[in-house]
Scaffold this active site. Structure first.
Site, PDB file in Angstrom:
ATOM      1  N   ASP A   1     -41.454  30.701   5.093  1.00 61.26           N
ATOM      2  CA  ASP A   1     -42.617  29.953   5.576  1.00 61.26           C
ATOM      3  C   ASP A   1     -43.106  28.949   4.532  1.00 61.26           C
ATOM      4  O   ASP A   1     -43.861  28.031   4.865  1.00 61.26           O
ATOM      5  CB  ASP A   1     -43.752  30.916   5.924  1.00 61.26           C
ATOM      6  CG  ASP A   1     -44.186  31.773   4.739  1.00 61.26           C
ATOM      7  OD1 ASP A   1     -43.329  32.449   4.150  1.00 61.26           O
ATOM      8  OD2 ASP A   1     -45.385  31.772   4.397  1.00 61.26           O
TER       9      ASP A   1
ATOM     10  N   ASP B   1     -21.409  35.184  -8.292  1.00 60.35           N
ATOM     11  CA  ASP B   1     -22.393  34.148  -8.616  1.00 60.35           C
ATOM     12  C   ASP B   1     -22.269  33.054  -7.572  1.00 60.35           C
ATOM     13  O   ASP B   1     -21.363  32.220  -7.634  1.00 60.35           O
ATOM     14  CB  ASP B   1     -22.137  33.599 -10.021  1.00 60.35           C
ATOM     15  CG  ASP B   1     -23.105  32.478 -10.394  1.00 60.35           C
ATOM     16  OD1 ASP B   1     -24.023  32.192  -9.590  1.00 60.35           O
ATOM     17  OD2 ASP B   1     -22.935  31.889 -11.481  1.00 60.35           O
ATOM     18  N   ILE B   2     -23.178  33.074  -6.581  1.00 61.47           N
ATOM     19  CA  ILE B   2     -23.039  32.120  -5.475  1.00 61.47           C
ATOM     20  C   ILE B   2     -23.398  30.690  -5.879  1.00 61.47           C
ATOM     21  O   ILE B   2     -23.183  29.760  -5.110  1.00 61.47           O
ATOM     22  CB  ILE B   2     -23.865  32.546  -4.239  1.00 61.47           C
ATOM     23  CG1 ILE B   2     -25.357  32.688  -4.582  1.00 61.47           C
ATOM     24  CG2 ILE B   2     -23.302  33.817  -3.628  1.00 61.47           C
ATOM     25  CD1 ILE B   2     -26.243  32.876  -3.367  1.00 61.47           C
TER      26      ILE B   2
ATOM     27  N   TYR C   1     -40.661  26.606  -5.376  1.00 64.92           N
ATOM     28  CA  TYR C   1     -39.946  27.579  -4.548  1.00 64.92           C
ATOM     29  C   TYR C   1     -39.737  27.026  -3.139  1.00 64.92           C
ATOM     30  O   TYR C   1     -38.620  27.013  -2.618  1.00 64.92           O
ATOM     31  CB  TYR C   1     -40.729  28.892  -4.499  1.00 64.92           C
ATOM     32  CG  TYR C   1     -40.254  29.853  -3.432  1.00 64.92           C
ATOM     33  CD1 TYR C   1     -39.012  30.480  -3.542  1.00 64.92           C
ATOM     34  CD2 TYR C   1     -41.038  30.132  -2.315  1.00 64.92           C
ATOM     35  CE1 TYR C   1     -38.577  31.348  -2.551  1.00 64.92           C
ATOM     36  CE2 TYR C   1     -40.601  31.006  -1.329  1.00 64.92           C
ATOM     37  CZ  TYR C   1     -39.378  31.610  -1.451  1.00 64.92           C
ATOM     38  OH  TYR C   1     -38.941  32.473  -0.474  1.00 64.92           O
TER      39      TYR C   1
ATOM     40  N   THR D   1     -36.878  34.216  -5.673  1.00 65.37           N
ATOM     41  CA  THR D   1     -38.149  34.444  -4.969  1.00 65.37           C
ATOM     42  C   THR D   1     -39.353  34.585  -5.900  1.00 65.37           C
ATOM     43  O   THR D   1     -40.455  34.856  -5.427  1.00 65.37           O
ATOM     44  CB  THR D   1     -38.053  35.706  -4.099  1.00 65.37           C
ATOM     45  OG1 THR D   1     -37.697  36.825  -4.925  1.00 65.37           O
ATOM     46  CG2 THR D   1     -37.019  35.535  -2.991  1.00 65.37           C
TER      47      THR D   1
END
Length: 288
Positions: A103, A37-38, A126, A63
């Site tokens: 982007d 779990d980062i 996001y 995402t």
């Protein structure tokens, strides 16, 4: 030989890196949420220390662009705080780091391809959380580390636009696809190859940002049309405007990335988008 941690290993990019990694003489540690779990700072430190990690390739990201609008805490934990923790341990332990961004840090109102120095102004949760992650890494500034911004990622792994179009192309006689959002797809396998190739060549005091996507310019409508053509599907694709397909999160209308910097610094060539799509469809067994 390096001990390389690849986070988000079950995602599109991580899966491509995993498949290509046998061609490179390194020790790879592939983790996903279950293994590491980062967003847990202590867990990150313990994992990197116990495995003597000296390179981090951070492919992990939240995402789900539309879902993030109502799930800001989780998006922030993964896209921002986790990058901060990885950057801090990278600086402390002199670990090199490659972080993948998007982007969506831009508002999409440009009229020429974005260069790395252009002003950022995300218009979604996001995009904002991804930018916060970038800024945390830039502020902490681990040596020999880079950020790669990419766009419109697809792969033979995971869920993505190409697979969705293939499915819908078989299920429907016609469908509408947005024509007023312009950019370039990125075949995750191409990006994975570049990451693995440039990793040993990264040599910079301050964190550098690079753009990467395939070559070419197109809309989502053009992309869908070419998928149907290559796969020989009879589904008719109709162009529609963004306003005809409202979504919770706002998308950039213009996402073209200028790749001159990464091509010059690392002396690489980037495949044309149609060639990469052809390769992906062949891998999926869908090229007719």
């Amino acid at each position: 030989m390096h001990n390389i941690l690849v986070t988000g290993a079950n995602g599109q990019l991580g899966s491509e890196i995993k498949e290509l990694s046998s061609e490179y003489e390194n020790n790879y540690f592939f983790t996903d949420r279950e293994e590491l779990d980062i967003s847990n700072e202590q867990a990150v430190k313990e994992y990197i220390n116990s495995n003597n990690i000296d390179v981090i390739i951070n492919c992990a990201a939240y995402t789900a662009v539309d879902k993030a609008e109502d799930d800001q805490e989780n998006a922030n934990n993964i896209n921002h705080l986790a990058v901060k923790y990885l950057s801090e341990i990278a600086k402390e332990k002199s670990v090199n780091m490659i972080h993948v961004s998007t982007d969506y840090v831009f508002n999409g109102k440009n009229h020429k391809p974005y260069v790395e120095e252009d002003s950022v102004n995300p218009n979604s949760v996001y995009g904002k959380t991804k930018l916060d992650g970038e800024n945390a890494m830039l502020h902490i500034n681990p040596k020999n580390s880079i950020i790669i911004r990419t766009s419109w990622v697809y792969s033979s792994f995971g869920a993505n636009f190409v697979k969705t179009m293939l499915r819908l192309g078989k299920e429907r006689d016609e469908l509408g696809v947005i024509f007023d959002q312009v950019g370039t797809p990125t075949y995750a396998r191409d990006l994975a190859k570049i990451i693995l190739e440039i990793q040993p060549k990264i040599d910079n005091e301050n964190v550098e940002i690079y753009n990467y996507s395939n070559e070419g310019v197109l809309s989502w409508y053009d992309f869908a049309k070419e998928i149907m053509r290559m796969a020989k599907l009879d589904c008719i694709v109709n162009p529609i405007e963004t306003k005809e397909y409202p979504t919770p999160a706002s998308r950039p209308h213009y996402s073209l990335l200028n790749k001159a910097k990464i091509k010059k610094v690392f002396n690489i060539t980037i495949p044309y988008w149609k060639d990469s799509l052809d390769e992906c469809l062949r891998k999926l067994g869908e090229r007719k």
